[in-house]
Design a protein around this motif. Structure first.
Motif, PDB file in Angstrom:
ATOM      1  N   ASP A   1       5.225   6.922  12.014  1.00  0.00           N
ATOM      2  CA  ASP A   1       4.329   6.785  13.158  1.00  0.00           C
ATOM      3  C   ASP A   1       4.500   5.394  13.752  1.00  0.00           C
ATOM      4  OD1 ASP A   1       2.812   9.304  13.237  1.00  0.00           O
ATOM      5  OD2 ASP A   1       1.929   8.662  11.336  1.00  0.00           O
TER       6      ASP A   1
ATOM      7  N   HIS B   1       4.211   8.616   3.259  1.00  0.00           N
ATOM      8  CA  HIS B   1       4.152   8.363   4.696  1.00  0.00           C
ATOM      9  C   HIS B   1       4.801   7.051   5.092  1.00  0.00           C
ATOM     10  CE1 HIS B   1       2.208   6.799   8.394  1.00  0.00           C
ATOM     11  NE2 HIS B   1       2.300   8.056   8.813  1.00  0.00           N
TER      12      HIS B   1
ATOM     13  N   ALA C   1      -3.249   6.870   9.938  1.00  0.00           N
ATOM     14  CA  ALA C   1      -1.816   6.923   9.633  1.00  0.00           C
ATOM     15  C   ALA C   1      -1.643   6.855   8.117  1.00  0.00           C
ATOM     16  CB  ALA C   1      -1.089   5.771  10.302  1.00  0.00           C
TER      17      ALA C   1
ATOM     18  N   LEU D   1       0.169   5.895  18.044  1.00  0.00           N
ATOM     19  CA  LEU D   1      -1.263   5.676  17.863  1.00  0.00           C
ATOM     20  C   LEU D   1      -1.677   4.437  18.646  1.00  0.00           C
ATOM     21  CD1 LEU D   1      -1.164   6.212  14.002  1.00  0.00           C
ATOM     22  CD2 LEU D   1      -1.601   7.925  15.751  1.00  0.00           C
TER      23      LEU D   1
ATOM     24  N   GLY E   1      -4.611   3.827  14.498  1.00  0.00           N
ATOM     25  CA  GLY E   1      -3.652   3.774  13.399  1.00  0.00           C
ATOM     26  C   GLY E   1      -4.176   3.079  12.167  1.00  0.00           C
TER      27      GLY E   1
END
Length: 308
Positions: free
Chosen positions: A172, A187, A237, A273, A278
């Motif tokens: 992200d 992630h 996130a 984001l 985020g």
């Protein structure tokens, strides 16, 4: 994915002894000489002396020598100077000055396997009697190193080093201010943020569940309330629970649990984001000292002084 996580971080600090004492309290096993081990990941932290706090070295774990060869070729195409010995390759990230090693290392196995914590919910009874976390009396000990966050004065170049050079994937973005990068199924393993000076923001350490996040922070703050920075909360996130504390050198350290995983790249689309989205989904808002550490101006002055 050929890469499978972070192996180790080496953090430079001006106050080595105080910082060693802090990470001993944090639950890492001090093996002497400023070297610490996690419960399942082996030696994953080293504290060394530096004039100002910074990320000195970062080790990334790879599966085999073929992965090292491929990374060596990509770094060479980027024009990055390397050291290559067949089972590892090392290069200095050109903006932050962090020495990054990619080395063949075994994958971390959580043994014994951790049983899911039973939680009750509306209309759902998964456990009877008192909550089992009440019987936990052992100190919280992180399972492994999860990620490291660094500030860079040239976000694009630092990102390119990790993605085009080492093979990290983007999970992200936080607008044009930061990028969450992964080298495992989690992630993110590295977060690079745009900053007015290159600096170390935080390291993050995985524990079993939200109760361990809370127990660990509660113990760290008992008698040392100045260590508190931000928490308890849950990120957007990565979706992990978090609690941030501050070591004596000014680096943040995070207990985390329950992070998003990305088992197959094609199933994940990076989001852009904006604002605080985020940073967190719920919890207290981040304090100004998290977004801009109190010593950032001093770090900038030191960086300018070093450049002469």
């Amino acid at each position: 994915m050929a890469l499978h996580g972070l192996g180790k971080v080496t953090i430079g600090v001006p106050n080595v002894d105080d910082t060693i004492a802090y990470y001993s309290d944090f639950g890492l096993e001090h093996r002497g000489g400023g070297v610490f081990a996690t419960r399942n990941g082996g030696e994953q932290l080293a504290i060394v002396h530096a004039p100002t706090r910074r990320l000195v070295e970062l080790t990334v774990a790879a599966d085999d020598a073929d992965d090292i060869t491929a990374i060596t070729a990509r770094l060479t195409r980027l024009g990055v100077a390397i050291r290559h010995d067949g089972t590892s390759v090392s290069a200095v990230e050109p903006i932050t000055g962090t020495l990054v090693h990619v080395a063949v290392r075994p994958r971390i196995v959580i043994e014994p396997a951790v049983s899911p914590t039973p939680y009750n919910g509306p209309g759902r009874i998964d456990r009877w009697g008192r909550a089992p976390f009440l019987t936990r009396t052992d100190p919280v000990r992180p399972r492994k190193l999860g990620h490291a966050v660094i500030g860079s004065t040239d976000l694009e170049t630092t990102m390119k080093f990790f993605t085009d050079g080492l093979g990290f994937k983007v999970s992200d973005y936080m607008g044009d201010k930061a990028a969450f990068l992964r080298c495992s199924v989690e992630h993110h393993n590295v977060l690079v943020m745009a900053a007015p000076v290159n600096f170390m923001h935080h390291t993050s350490w995985q524990v079993d569940d939200i109760d361990e996040v809370g127990r660990g922070a509660h113990t760290m703050l008992d008698g040392n309330p100045e260590r508190h920075i931000w928490g308890l909360g849950r990120h957007y996130a990565g979706a992990n629970f978090f609690w941030y504390l501050k070591d004596p050198a000014g680096n943040f350290s995070e207990y985390y649990s329950d992070m998003d995983t990305v088992p197959e790249d094609e199933l994940w689309s990076p989001e852009v984001l904006h604002g605080l989205q985020g940073l967190y989904a719920w919890g207290p808002p981040p304090p100004p000292s998290f977004l801009e550490p109190d010593d950032l101006a001093a770090l900038m002055t030191g960086a300018h002084s070093a450049r002469g």
